[in-house]
Design a protein around this motif. Structure first.
Motif, mmCIF file in Angstrom:
data_model
loop_
_atom_site.group_PDB
_atom_site.id
_atom_site.type_symbol
_atom_site.label_atom_id
_atom_site.label_comp_id
_atom_site.label_asym_id
_atom_site.label_seq_id
_atom_site.Cartn_x
_atom_site.Cartn_y
_atom_site.Cartn_z
ATOM 1 N N TRP A 2 0.810 -1.211 0.000
ATOM 2 C CA TRP A 2 0.000 0.000 0.000
ATOM 3 C C TRP A 2 0.846 1.265 0.000
ATOM 4 O O TRP A 2 0.353 2.339 -0.379
ATOM 5 N N ASP A 3 2.106 1.187 0.399
ATOM 6 C CA ASP A 3 2.990 2.349 0.306
ATOM 7 C C ASP A 3 3.131 2.843 -1.126
ATOM 8 O O ASP A 3 3.468 4.013 -1.354
ATOM 9 N N GLY A 4 2.895 1.982 -2.100
ATOM 10 C CA GLY A 4 2.967 2.371 -3.499
ATOM 11 C C GLY A 4 1.650 2.858 -4.073
ATOM 12 O O GLY A 4 1.562 3.164 -5.264
ATOM 13 N N PHE A 5 0.619 2.950 -3.211
ATOM 14 C CA PHE A 5 -0.721 3.385 -3.642
ATOM 15 C C PHE A 5 -1.267 4.323 -2.563
ATOM 16 O O PHE A 5 -2.303 4.057 -1.937
ATOM 17 N N TYR A 6 -0.585 5.415 -2.376
ATOM 18 C CA TYR A 6 -0.738 6.296 -1.226
ATOM 19 C C TYR A 6 -2.145 6.875 -1.100
ATOM 20 O O TYR A 6 -2.746 6.862 -0.020
#
Length: 568
Positions: free
Chosen positions: A434-438
């Motif tokens: 989820w860090d890549g889909f803030y």
């Protein structure tokens, strides 16, 4: 005729049934079919329990072109109190799988079920429906990443043992139920010694490939015992299709026409995905979505205690994952540009349809706890830039340079801990999570906060165990995340090539570097048991000492959550 056979005849025979069967088949045809041998070589399973329904499953091993299968559900193990029964036909079109959505059951009830074909009885399975209304307590087991050639399914066996000692209501499988790799590929180095070489010894590309892979996994006695003991609620991740799957492709799929390398001749991705999805639906006890077989997100209500939302963060909407190692260079400027992409408003993980569904369901449901069962880590794993740059070098270091790279990482950590102001820039560790889909994560946090939900997220995928407090961009706490280790797939202890002492030091240091991270285990395989009541959620990680041998010991780690806050 055996006594058990008489039970089936009594349950299934009626004037209408007899007329229907005799009208479709002559006596000679019936007698010929009855002589064909059948087997239940892949056991039985149940899943997707509701208050009044549950899926029951089996597969027939036979040389017949089609086979009639009877099924029964009873409240007792001797099948004296049969509450539902019927007959279905299966054939090669369904890979001889049998899936029945049994309706008309009672809430919060334990049931037994079995199948019969040509005077051959299946093993007996046990299942249970969900509670309706008031529910004081419930327990679930959470698993992920079960790689057949990587080791024995000791974790599945331990869940059954735990269930026998203290009952569990359901098993949540958060994906990577199978792995698509062939012999000599990922995590197969011990496959020959363990007699667990991947089916067909090749990577799964076609429908037959995926079916054979599921059949191999379901030949495992520990997995069969798990399915026979408990209902499963499953969602897929990437390896049910191919590594790092996203909406239009995967890292482990190349479709360049005319390429000489076999790895670049894997065909059309949409066809591969469709084949993989069909095999998943055939072999898992899941309820198919009437709109599309590709829609797997759905929800379950465990009385007034908790609502469970199984999300798809991998297949239907995910944009292509971002990867630090795809950059031409890992300079801070290049990395900053990649992080800006990760925070773009248009970037999708859930997608608009799933977001709308989730919002509507959460608005309607009113249980004490809201659980999200999904694939990838939601909690922020953001580390000082100096430490991340050192880790990049460690990941890429040769064996000869591994020690020097580790010393560089340790120096960066010590410098930061001595003076955190020396490095104010934080970098997300894994942009596949989820860090890549803030922005979609912020949307979810905002929605659950507005609805005043007691949020607990469950994650798999990483092969390691994590516990994080969830916080939005303002630092406000919104929930807790419990992430399970893998059933067999290796974790960071293998990727980093570090000894157990060094891994232990990393487990101690990481929560000091990552503000939201409370605890981590980077070296053991296992599962999570959640015991919930209206006051608290007890999360217990159970770790097996080995998956390379059948005998093992168990370690545990426990954490308690009350009112959205971790208390121990």
């Amino acid at each position: 005729m055996s006594l058990s056979r008489r039970g089936f005849v009594k349950a299934l025979s009626s004037a209408a049934m007899v007329t229907s069967l005799t009208g479709c088949n002559s006596n000679d045809q019936q007698q010929q079919k009855s002589k064909i041998k059948v087997g239940f070589n892949h056991g039985v399973a149940s899943g997707d329990p509701l208050q009044h329904a549950v899926i029951i499953w089996t597969r027939i091993t036979t040389e017949a072109r089609s086979i009639d299968v009877q099924w029964q559900v009873a409240t007792d193990e001797k099948f004296m109190q049969i509450v539902a029964s019927g007959e279905v036909t299966t054939d090669s079109v369904k890979d001889f799988t049998v899936k029945v959505d049994v309706n008309g059951l009672q809430p919060n009830q334990h049931y037994y079920y079995r199948f019969e074909a040509n005077d051959t009885l299946s093993p007996i399975g046990q299942t249970q429906t969900l509670a309706e209304g008031e529910l004081d307590k419930a327990s679930i087991a959470v698993v992920s990443c079960s790689n057949f050639p990587a080791g024995y399914f000791n974790v599945y066996r331990e869940i059954v043992k735990q269930h026998q000692m203290s009952p569990i209501n359901a098993v949540l499988h958060l994906g990577d139920y199978i792995y698509e790799y062939g012999a000599g590929q990922y995590a197969t180095e011990d496959a020959q010694r363990l007699n667990r070489i991947p089916s067909k010894e090749s990577e799964c590309l076609t429908l037959d490939d995926y079916r054979k892979r599921y059949a191999q996994y379901r030949s495992d006695s520990d997995l069969q015992a798990l399915h026979a003991a408990l209902p499963m609620i499953a969602i897929w991740d990437d390896h049910e299709i191919a590594n790092d799957t996203w909406r239009e492709g995967a890292e482990n799929h190349q479709q360049q026409e005319g390429a000489e390398n076999h790895q670049q001749q894997e065909g059309d991705f949409a066809q591969r995905r469709a084949a993989a999805a069909l095999a998943w639906l055939e072999w898992l006890p899941v309820r198919e979505n009437p709109v599309s077989s590709m829609i797997t997100y759905r929800d379950f209500s465990f009385g007034d205690l908790f609502d469970l939302y199984m999300l798809d963060t991998r297949v239907v909407a995910r944009d292509e994952p971002l990867d630090y190692f795809s950059l031409a260079d890992t300079s801070i400027e290049s990395i900053s540009g990649l992080i800006q992409q990760a925070r773009a408003p248009e970037r999708k993980l859930l997608g608009n349809d799933q977001k709308q569904w989730l919002s509507e369901r959460m608005t309607t449901n009113t249980a004490k706890w809201s659980l999200l069962g999904q694939q990838v880590l939601m909690g922020k794993i953001e580390m000082p830039s100096s430490v991340m740059m050192g880790l990049f070098q460690l990941f890429q270091a040769s064996d000869a340079n591994k020690s020097a790279a580790m010393i560089a990482v340790q120096n960066a950590i010590n410098t930061y801990l001595a003076d955190p102001s020396s490095d104010p820039y934080l970098l997300p560790y894994n942009l596949d999570a989820w860090d890549g889909f803030y922005m979609e994560r912020e949307w979810l946090y905002g929605m659950t906060t507005t609805l005043n939900k007691q949020l607990i997220t469950l994650a798999g995928d990483s092969h390691n165990a994590w516990c994080s407090e969830l916080s939005d961009h303002k630092g406000n706490g919104v929930g807790i995340e419990f992430a399970t280790s893998s059933v067999t797939s290796p974790g960071l202890e293998k990727y980093l090539g570090l000894d157990l002492q060094t891994i232990g030091q990393m487990e101690f240091i990481l929560p000091q570097l990552v503000s939201d991270l409370q605890w981590v285990n980077l070296k053991q395989r296992g599962f999570i048991r959640l015991d919930l009541d209206h006051q608290q959620v007890l999360s217990t990680w159970h770790f097996v000492s080995t998956v390379k041998e059948k005998e093992y010991q168990v370690d545990t780690q426990k954490l308690v959550t009350q009112n959205g806050l971790m208390v121990s």
